[in-house]
Design a protein around this motif. Structure first.
Motif, PDB file in Angstrom:
ATOM      1  N   THR A  54       0.793  -1.195  -0.028  1.00 37.70           N
ATOM      2  CA  THR A  54      -0.025   0.014   0.192  1.00 37.70           C
ATOM      3  C   THR A  54       1.066   1.366  -0.041  1.00 37.70           C
ATOM      4  O   THR A  54       0.606   2.200  -0.715  1.00 37.70           O
ATOM      5  N   LEU A  55       1.897   1.228   0.836  1.00 34.75           N
ATOM      6  CA  LEU A  55       2.794   2.292   0.825  1.00 34.75           C
ATOM      7  C   LEU A  55       3.501   2.906  -0.485  1.00 34.75           C
ATOM      8  O   LEU A  55       3.584   3.752  -0.877  1.00 34.75           O
ATOM      9  N   LEU A  56       3.985   1.558  -1.145  1.00 35.22           N
ATOM     10  CA  LEU A  56       4.629   1.440  -2.388  1.00 35.22           C
ATOM     11  C   LEU A  56       3.483   2.183  -3.381  1.00 35.22           C
ATOM     12  O   LEU A  56       3.841   3.100  -4.212  1.00 35.22           O
ATOM     13  N   SER A  57       2.311   1.817  -3.437  1.00 34.71           N
ATOM     14  CA  SER A  57       1.312   1.996  -4.271  1.00 34.71           C
ATOM     15  C   SER A  57       1.204   3.501  -4.177  1.00 34.71           C
ATOM     16  O   SER A  57       0.950   4.460  -5.138  1.00 34.71           O
ATOM     17  N   GLU A  58       0.943   4.156  -2.804  1.00 32.55           N
ATOM     18  CA  GLU A  58       0.689   5.398  -2.874  1.00 32.55           C
ATOM     19  C   GLU A  58       1.697   6.318  -3.042  1.00 32.55           C
ATOM     20  O   GLU A  58       1.728   7.478  -3.359  1.00 32.55           O
ATOM     21  N   LYS A 165     -15.394   7.010   3.354  1.00 30.57           N
ATOM     22  CA  LYS A 165     -14.189   6.300   3.229  1.00 30.57           C
ATOM     23  C   LYS A 165     -14.248   5.089   2.438  1.00 30.57           C
ATOM     24  O   LYS A 165     -13.272   4.554   1.738  1.00 30.57           O
ATOM     25  N   THR A 166     -15.362   4.345   2.523  1.00 35.76           N
ATOM     26  CA  THR A 166     -15.599   3.003   1.761  1.00 35.76           C
ATOM     27  C   THR A 166     -15.614   3.656   0.234  1.00 35.76           C
ATOM     28  O   THR A 166     -15.363   2.782  -0.522  1.00 35.76           O
ATOM     29  N   GLU A 167     -16.346   4.682   0.004  1.00 38.52           N
ATOM     30  CA  GLU A 167     -16.412   5.121  -1.427  1.00 38.52           C
ATOM     31  C   GLU A 167     -14.981   5.327  -2.101  1.00 38.52           C
ATOM     32  O   GLU A 167     -14.850   4.904  -3.369  1.00 38.52           O
ATOM     33  N   VAL A 168     -14.374   5.932  -1.466  1.00 41.73           N
ATOM     34  CA  VAL A 168     -13.015   6.116  -1.804  1.00 41.73           C
ATOM     35  C   VAL A 168     -12.019   4.949  -1.967  1.00 41.73           C
ATOM     36  O   VAL A 168     -11.536   4.785  -3.198  1.00 41.73           O
ATOM     37  N   GLN A 169     -12.320   4.047  -1.234  1.00 37.20           N
ATOM     38  CA  GLN A 169     -11.519   2.829  -1.281  1.00 37.20           C
ATOM     39  C   GLN A 169     -11.834   1.910  -2.404  1.00 37.20           C
ATOM     40  O   GLN A 169     -11.097   1.395  -3.181  1.00 37.20           O
ATOM     41  N   LEU A 170     -13.381   1.943  -2.754  1.00 33.62           N
ATOM     42  CA  LEU A 170     -13.765   1.163  -3.670  1.00 33.62           C
ATOM     43  C   LEU A 170     -13.388   1.645  -5.000  1.00 33.62           C
ATOM     44  O   LEU A 170     -13.190   1.062  -6.154  1.00 33.62           O
ATOM     45  N   TYR A 171     -13.540   2.882  -5.105  1.00 27.43           N
ATOM     46  CA  TYR A 171     -13.026   3.593  -6.332  1.00 27.43           C
ATOM     47  C   TYR A 171     -11.477   3.320  -6.700  1.00 27.43           C
ATOM     48  O   TYR A 171     -11.229   3.107  -7.802  1.00 27.43           O
ATOM     49  N   ARG A 172     -10.610   3.316  -5.719  1.00 27.50           N
ATOM     50  CA  ARG A 172      -8.995   3.112  -5.528  1.00 27.50           C
ATOM     51  C   ARG A 172      -8.913   1.640  -6.124  1.00 27.50           C
ATOM     52  O   ARG A 172      -7.956   1.235  -6.988  1.00 27.50           O
ATOM     53  N   ILE A 173      -9.858   1.037  -5.393  1.00 27.11           N
ATOM     54  CA  ILE A 173      -9.924  -0.665  -5.815  1.00 27.11           C
ATOM     55  C   ILE A 173     -10.203  -0.866  -7.264  1.00 27.11           C
ATOM     56  O   ILE A 173      -9.339  -1.694  -7.873  1.00 27.11           O
ATOM     57  N   CYS A 174     -11.141  -0.326  -7.743  1.00 28.10           N
ATOM     58  CA  CYS A 174     -11.586  -0.427  -8.965  1.00 28.10           C
ATOM     59  C   CYS A 174     -10.494   0.028 -10.188  1.00 28.10           C
ATOM     60  O   CYS A 174     -10.265  -0.662 -11.154  1.00 28.10           O
ATOM     61  N   LEU A 230      -1.379  -5.995  -6.718  1.00 29.16           N
ATOM     62  CA  LEU A 230      -2.477  -7.093  -5.938  1.00 29.16           C
ATOM     63  C   LEU A 230      -2.602  -6.883  -4.586  1.00 29.16           C
ATOM     64  O   LEU A 230      -3.567  -6.850  -3.869  1.00 29.16           O
ATOM     65  N   LYS A 231      -1.534  -6.843  -3.906  1.00 23.48           N
ATOM     66  CA  LYS A 231      -1.200  -6.945  -2.252  1.00 23.48           C
ATOM     67  C   LYS A 231      -1.959  -5.258  -2.059  1.00 23.48           C
ATOM     68  O   LYS A 231      -2.628  -5.300  -1.095  1.00 23.48           O
ATOM     69  N   SER A 232      -1.767  -4.235  -2.717  1.00 23.40           N
ATOM     70  CA  SER A 232      -2.413  -2.780  -2.530  1.00 23.40           C
ATOM     71  C   SER A 232      -3.887  -3.063  -2.619  1.00 23.40           C
ATOM     72  O   SER A 232      -4.470  -2.583  -1.699  1.00 23.40           O
ATOM     73  N   ILE A 233      -4.462  -3.840  -3.502  1.00 23.74           N
ATOM     74  CA  ILE A 233      -5.767  -3.894  -3.681  1.00 23.74           C
ATOM     75  C   ILE A 233      -6.254  -4.747  -2.458  1.00 23.74           C
ATOM     76  O   ILE A 233      -7.449  -4.459  -1.723  1.00 23.74           O
ATOM     77  N   GLU A 234      -5.655  -5.989  -1.988  1.00 17.51           N
ATOM     78  CA  GLU A 234      -5.996  -6.632  -0.963  1.00 17.51           C
ATOM     79  C   GLU A 234      -6.054  -5.708   0.553  1.00 17.51           C
ATOM     80  O   GLU A 234      -6.988  -5.860   1.209  1.00 17.51           O
ATOM     81  N   SER A 235      -5.089  -5.012   0.452  1.00 12.11           N
ATOM     82  CA  SER A 235      -4.952  -4.115   1.479  1.00 12.11           C
ATOM     83  C   SER A 235      -5.978  -3.169   1.677  1.00 12.11           C
ATOM     84  O   SER A 235      -6.688  -2.917   2.798  1.00 12.11           O
ATOM     85  N   ARG A 236      -6.619  -2.477   0.571  1.00 14.31           N
ATOM     86  CA  ARG A 236      -7.511  -1.630   0.629  1.00 14.31           C
ATOM     87  C   ARG A 236      -8.781  -2.462   1.148  1.00 14.31           C
ATOM     88  O   ARG A 236      -9.859  -1.577   1.594  1.00 14.31           O
ATOM     89  N   THR A 237      -9.117  -3.738   0.604  1.00 11.67           N
ATOM     90  CA  THR A 237     -10.270  -4.365   0.790  1.00 11.67           C
ATOM     91  C   THR A 237     -10.605  -4.682   2.265  1.00 11.67           C
ATOM     92  O   THR A 237     -11.586  -4.552   2.847  1.00 11.67           O
ATOM     93  N   ARG A 238      -9.607  -4.966   2.781  1.00  9.95           N
ATOM     94  CA  ARG A 238      -9.360  -5.120   4.294  1.00  9.95           C
ATOM     95  C   ARG A 238      -9.453  -3.943   5.133  1.00  9.95           C
ATOM     96  O   ARG A 238     -10.387  -3.916   6.175  1.00  9.95           O
ATOM     97  N   MET A 239      -9.232  -2.786   4.532  1.00 11.71           N
ATOM     98  CA  MET A 239      -9.596  -1.530   5.261  1.00 11.71           C
ATOM     99  C   MET A 239     -10.994  -1.070   5.487  1.00 11.71           C
ATOM    100  O   MET A 239     -11.434  -0.363   6.396  1.00 11.71           O
ATOM    101  N   ILE A 240     -11.746  -1.691   4.604  1.00 13.97           N
ATOM    102  CA  ILE A 240     -13.131  -1.469   4.483  1.00 13.97           C
ATOM    103  C   ILE A 240     -13.958  -2.790   4.813  1.00 13.97           C
ATOM    104  O   ILE A 240     -15.399  -2.500   4.526  1.00 13.97           O
ATOM    105  N   ASN A 241     -13.243  -3.529   5.749  1.00 16.50           N
ATOM    106  CA  ASN A 241     -13.918  -4.857   6.032  1.00 16.50           C
ATOM    107  C   ASN A 241     -14.680  -5.474   4.785  1.00 16.50           C
ATOM    108  O   ASN A 241     -15.694  -5.962   4.827  1.00 16.50           O
ATOM    109  N   ALA A 242     -13.762  -5.785   3.765  1.00 18.05           N
ATOM    110  CA  ALA A 242     -14.174  -6.470   2.692  1.00 18.05           C
ATOM    111  C   ALA A 242     -13.484  -7.639   2.268  1.00 18.05           C
ATOM    112  O   ALA A 242     -12.328  -7.660   2.679  1.00 18.05           O
ATOM    113  N   SER A 243     -14.031  -8.495   1.352  1.00 15.66           N
ATOM    114  CA  SER A 243     -13.057  -9.776   0.879  1.00 15.66           C
ATOM    115  C   SER A 243     -12.965  -9.496  -0.721  1.00 15.66           C
ATOM    116  O   SER A 243     -14.009  -8.882  -1.374  1.00 15.66           O
TER     117      SER A 243
END
Length: 260
Positions: A54-58, A165-174, A230-243
């Motif tokens: 996540t840090l590398l992606s940011e 917060k969830t909107e931002v993370q879902l947008y970044r994930i997508c 892929l790990k950045s996506i995984e990390s973002r999903t966990r941040m919003i309590n998603a899988s």
């Protein structure tokens, strides 16, 4: 053989069996604890990898924005300054002043456009004003105009919203998922279905006709300590309590992000 001897042998045998069972239980518990410790250590290592990804992606996003500010906007402002200085030097030459003024106005328009692009990278205006679905619609429209692929957005009308917060993370994930599909999967058609049932109940499915990709493939990449995106996506999903799961069926590959 006397009864006393039989009782003694029986007692000894029972003690041996009891001791064996106790030793087995102790060894089994030790093995269970060892396995639990290994799993906990593996989970901690994986969490560390997710944070690092996540840090590398940011950091990559920041570097991109910094380059845009320096290369595009910085250059445009320098050229604009030179044009204004030229206008000042040639204040009495109407033809030169008008021509230079036109160039300066074009440069201002270009700089404004570049600033909008940087602003969109930081936070799409539509995300704060109109929400997730409209932001994705705008993003996909820009990608479709490039002609590289066609992205279809499906949004069942539920009139539900998720928190900011969830909107931002879902947008970044997508955003990251689409980027991976274009970069690595050679997808020419992508269908994104966003279902918002309530603030904590959401589902996003990304179906595509690109290279087959499953959870097993993701795990294999993780085991090689690769796949920063892929790990950045995984990390973002966990941040919003998603899988997130990567599946494949007769309709093609599907990436599903849903609340848990």
């Amino acid at each position: 053989m006397s009864v006393s001897l039989l009782i003694l042998l029986g007692t000894f045998t029972m003690l041996v069996l009891a001791g064996t069972v106790i030793v087995f239980v102790v060894l089994y518990q030790k093995r269970v604890l060892a396995n639990q410790n290994e799993l906990a250590q593996a989970e901690n290592r994986f969490q560390s990898q997710l944070i690092e990804a996540t840090l590398l992606s940011e950091q990559s996003e920041r570097e991109k924005i910094a380059r845009n500010l320096h290369d595009d906007i910085g250059t445009s402002l320098n050229i604009l300054r030179l044009n204004l200085e030229k206008i000042k030097r040639n204040a009495t030459n109407i033809q030169t002043t008008e021509k230079t003024s036109d160039l300066a106005l074009e440069m201002v328009s270009s700089t404004i456009q570049n600033l909008r692009m940087v602003s969109r990278d930081l936070m799409p205006a539509t995300l704060t004003k109109l929400g997730l679905v409209e932001s994705l619609h705008e993003l996909f429209k820009q990608i479709n105009e490039s002609g590289a692929t066609h992205i279809e957005l499906v949004n069942p009308d539920t009139n539900a919203k998720v928190d900011n917060k969830t909107e931002v993370q879902l947008y970044r994930i997508c955003q990251e998922v689409i980027n991976n599909l274009l970069k690595h999967a050679s997808a020419t058609h992508i269908k994104v279905t966003v279902t918002l049932q309530s603030e904590k109940d959401f589902n996003m499915q990304v179906q595509h006709n690109g290279v087959k990709f499953t959870d097993e493939d993701v795990q294999r990449i993780y085991n090689l300590n690769k796949g920063v995106g892929l790990k950045s996506i995984e990390s973002r999903t966990r941040m919003i309590n998603a899988s997130i799961h990567y599946k494949y069926n007769d309709h093609g590959s599907i990436i599903e992000i849903k609340s848990v």
